[in-house]
Design a protein around this motif. Structure first.
Motif, PDB file in Angstrom:
ATOM      1  N   ALA B   1      -6.329 -33.644  43.448  1.00 53.76           N
ATOM      2  CA  ALA B   1      -6.085 -32.327  42.862  1.00 53.76           C
ATOM      3  C   ALA B   1      -7.145 -31.346  43.367  1.00 53.76           C
ATOM      4  N   GLN B   2      -6.781 -30.109  43.431  1.00 53.19           N
ATOM      5  CA  GLN B   2      -7.709 -29.089  43.912  1.00 53.19           C
ATOM      6  C   GLN B   2      -7.469 -27.810  43.124  1.00 53.19           C
ATOM      7  N   SER B   3      -8.522 -27.028  42.996  1.00 55.79           N
ATOM      8  CA  SER B   3      -8.408 -25.745  42.314  1.00 55.79           C
ATOM      9  C   SER B   3      -9.482 -24.800  42.808  1.00 55.79           C
ATOM     10  N   VAL B   4      -9.258 -23.537  42.561  1.00 54.49           N
ATOM     11  CA  VAL B   4     -10.193 -22.494  42.969  1.00 54.49           C
ATOM     12  C   VAL B   4     -10.379 -21.535  41.798  1.00 54.49           C
ATOM     13  N   THR B   5     -11.613 -21.170  41.554  1.00 50.03           N
ATOM     14  CA  THR B   5     -11.914 -20.173  40.532  1.00 50.03           C
ATOM     15  C   THR B   5     -12.691 -19.033  41.168  1.00 50.03           C
ATOM     16  N   GLN B   6     -12.109 -17.874  41.134  1.00 48.58           N
ATOM     17  CA  GLN B   6     -12.827 -16.680  41.569  1.00 48.58           C
ATOM     18  C   GLN B   6     -13.401 -16.039  40.317  1.00 48.58           C
ATOM     19  N   LEU B   7     -14.702 -15.975  40.281  1.00 46.74           N
ATOM     20  CA  LEU B   7     -15.407 -15.696  39.036  1.00 46.74           C
ATOM     21  C   LEU B   7     -15.308 -14.249  38.588  1.00 46.74           C
ATOM     22  N   ASP B   8     -14.950 -13.360  39.479  1.00 40.83           N
ATOM     23  CA  ASP B   8     -14.848 -11.941  39.132  1.00 40.83           C
ATOM     24  C   ASP B   8     -13.472 -11.425  39.524  1.00 40.83           C
ATOM     25  N   SER B   9     -12.760 -10.828  38.585  1.00 40.25           N
ATOM     26  CA  SER B   9     -11.461 -10.266  38.939  1.00 40.25           C
ATOM     27  C   SER B   9     -11.619  -8.901  39.621  1.00 40.25           C
ATOM     28  N   HIS B  10     -12.698  -8.198  39.266  1.00 42.73           N
ATOM     29  CA  HIS B  10     -12.979  -6.894  39.877  1.00 42.73           C
ATOM     30  C   HIS B  10     -14.463  -6.812  40.206  1.00 42.73           C
ATOM     31  N   VAL B  11     -14.752  -6.282  41.390  1.00 41.10           N
ATOM     32  CA  VAL B  11     -16.126  -5.998  41.778  1.00 41.10           C
ATOM     33  C   VAL B  11     -16.158  -4.581  42.328  1.00 41.10           C
ATOM     34  N   SER B  12     -17.130  -3.808  41.857  1.00 39.58           N
ATOM     35  CA  SER B  12     -17.271  -2.434  42.328  1.00 39.58           C
ATOM     36  C   SER B  12     -18.665  -2.250  42.893  1.00 39.58           C
ATOM     37  N   VAL B  13     -18.756  -1.730  44.113  1.00 38.01           N
ATOM     38  CA  VAL B  13     -20.047  -1.491  44.747  1.00 38.01           C
ATOM     39  C   VAL B  13     -20.033  -0.090  45.349  1.00 38.01           C
ATOM     40  N   SER B  14     -21.211   0.387  45.641  1.00 39.19           N
ATOM     41  CA  SER B  14     -21.326   1.664  46.352  1.00 39.19           C
ATOM     42  C   SER B  14     -21.370   1.382  47.849  1.00 39.19           C
ATOM     43  N   GLU B  15     -20.851   2.321  48.613  1.00 40.29           N
ATOM     44  CA  GLU B  15     -20.880   2.191  50.062  1.00 40.29           C
ATOM     45  C   GLU B  15     -22.320   1.983  50.531  1.00 40.29           C
ATOM     46  N   GLY B  16     -22.505   1.022  51.433  1.00 38.71           N
ATOM     47  CA  GLY B  16     -23.834   0.759  51.958  1.00 38.71           C
ATOM     48  C   GLY B  16     -24.625  -0.289  51.190  1.00 38.71           C
ATOM     49  N   THR B  17     -24.110  -0.706  50.037  1.00 38.07           N
ATOM     50  CA  THR B  17     -24.806  -1.743  49.246  1.00 38.07           C
ATOM     51  C   THR B  17     -24.161  -3.096  49.495  1.00 38.07           C
ATOM     52  N   PRO B  18     -24.888  -4.181  49.127  1.00 32.99           N
ATOM     53  CA  PRO B  18     -24.350  -5.519  49.416  1.00 32.99           C
ATOM     54  C   PRO B  18     -23.134  -5.870  48.562  1.00 32.99           C
ATOM     55  N   VAL B  19     -22.327  -6.750  49.126  1.00 34.45           N
ATOM     56  CA  VAL B  19     -21.149  -7.267  48.440  1.00 34.45           C
ATOM     57  C   VAL B  19     -21.338  -8.762  48.178  1.00 34.45           C
ATOM     58  N   LEU B  20     -20.985  -9.196  46.977  1.00 27.05           N
ATOM     59  CA  LEU B  20     -20.974 -10.618  46.640  1.00 27.05           C
ATOM     60  C   LEU B  20     -19.703 -10.902  45.874  1.00 27.05           C
ATOM     61  N   LEU B  21     -18.843 -11.738  46.432  1.00 27.52           N
ATOM     62  CA  LEU B  21     -17.627 -12.185  45.754  1.00 27.52           C
ATOM     63  C   LEU B  21     -17.762 -13.692  45.560  1.00 27.52           C
ATOM     64  N   ARG B  22     -17.641 -14.126  44.314  1.00 26.27           N
ATOM     65  CA  ARG B  22     -17.961 -15.501  43.998  1.00 26.27           C
ATOM     66  C   ARG B  22     -16.734 -16.393  43.896  1.00 26.27           C
ATOM     67  N   CYS B  23     -16.890 -17.607  44.401  1.00 27.82           N
ATOM     68  CA  CYS B  23     -15.790 -18.562  44.404  1.00 27.82           C
ATOM     69  C   CYS B  23     -16.351 -19.960  44.154  1.00 27.82           C
ATOM     70  N   ASN B  24     -15.776 -20.658  43.201  1.00 27.04           N
ATOM     71  CA  ASN B  24     -16.060 -22.065  42.981  1.00 27.04           C
ATOM     72  C   ASN B  24     -14.780 -22.862  43.202  1.00 27.04           C
ATOM     73  N   TYR B  25     -14.933 -24.063  43.687  1.00 27.31           N
ATOM     74  CA  TYR B  25     -13.755 -24.872  43.988  1.00 27.31           C
ATOM     75  C   TYR B  25     -13.895 -26.256  43.372  1.00 27.31           C
ATOM     76  N   SER B  26     -12.782 -26.920  43.303  1.00 24.28           N
ATOM     77  CA  SER B  26     -12.745 -28.322  42.890  1.00 24.28           C
ATOM     78  C   SER B  26     -11.781 -29.040  43.816  1.00 24.28           C
ATOM     79  N   SER B  27     -12.222 -30.199  44.319  1.00 26.38           N
ATOM     80  CA  SER B  27     -11.360 -30.948  45.218  1.00 26.38           C
ATOM     81  C   SER B  27     -11.733 -32.423  45.168  1.00 26.38           C
ATOM     82  N   SER B  28     -10.728 -33.275  45.211  1.00 30.69           N
ATOM     83  CA  SER B  28     -10.959 -34.716  45.196  1.00 30.69           C
ATOM     84  C   SER B  28     -11.404 -35.230  46.551  1.00 30.69           C
TER      85      SER B  28
END
Lengths: 113, 112
Positions: B1-28
């Motif tokens: 079995a496998q699954s994916v969790t994206q921890l943030d449904s929305h992320v807002s940043v200002s132009e020129g600033t860093p981006v971080l989109l988070r993802c956790n997974y599960s896999s056998s």
């Protein structure tokens, strides 16, 4: 670089009608997949196909759906009697033997009225 | 079995600033992991992939992601956001010839 192609890009149909969505996978690929994405939602797996048979299907893929590889190049998804809730973007994907990466087509937007 | 969790449904940043989109997974089994970007009414564009080689993966448009097995994470980063980065981002896991499992997606908004 080879690409997966899908036709048509947009299909409009009446509820209860049959539709066939067509895909041409990358030529030397062996594994084929259909996914769908209802507007504003995530992409969901429908079915995988290998060696001329279904290898896995989701609960979405009920008796109204069927897949076929009628010749050496095409891979089709048929919906026998469309419902309003079948309106979605349908993505085809294919995968070769060596690389563990599925290549996605551009999608067919199906609108059921 | 496998699954994916994206921890943030929305992320807002200002132009020129860093981006971080988070993802956790599960896999056998040993997974392959991918990030795709989708602009409105468009298809899926592959940003980058991890398929058991280097754990730090560089992709297109300045994006990169690090596979951390101990944390079962595959977070997507970019040092400096651009207005054109505004889109929906999907983290995806697959094993061998099996199906791809998509996360719910993260909507990235970039403010001027």
């Amino acid at each position: 670089e080879p690409e997966v192609t899908q036709t048509p890009s947009h299909q409009v149909t009446q509820m209860g009608q049959e539709v066939i969505l067509r895909c041409v996978p990358i030529s030397n690929h062996l594994y084929f997949y259909w996914y769908r994405q209802i507007l504003g939602q995530k992409v969901e797996f429908l079915v995988s196909f290998y060696n001329n048979e279904i290898s896995e299907k989701s609960e979405i893929f009920d008796d109204q759906f069927s897949v076929e590889r009628p010749d050496g190049s095409n891979f089709t998804l048929k919906i026998r009697s469309t419902k309003l809730e079948d309106s979605a973007m349908y993505f085809c994907a294919s995968k070769g033997w060596a690389r563990n990466e599925q290549f996605f087509g551009p999608g067919t937007r199906l609108t059921v009225l | 079995a496998q699954s994916v969790t994206q921890l943030d449904s929305h992320v807002s940043v200002s132009e020129g600033t860093p981006v971080l989109l988070r993802c956790n997974y599960s896999s056998s089994y040993s997974p392959s992991l991918f990030w795709y970007v989708q602009h409105p009414n468009k298809g899926l564009q592959l940003l980058l992939k991890y398929t058991s080689a280097a754990t730090l993966v560089k992709g297109i448009n300045g994006f990169e992601a690090e596979f951390k097995k101990s944390e079962t994470s595959f977070h997507l980063t970019k040092p400096s956001a651009h207005m054109s980065d505004a889109a929906e981002y999907f983290c995806v896991v697959s094993v061998s010839a099996g199906k791809s499992t998509f996360g719910d997606g993260t909507t990235l908004t970039v403010k001027p």
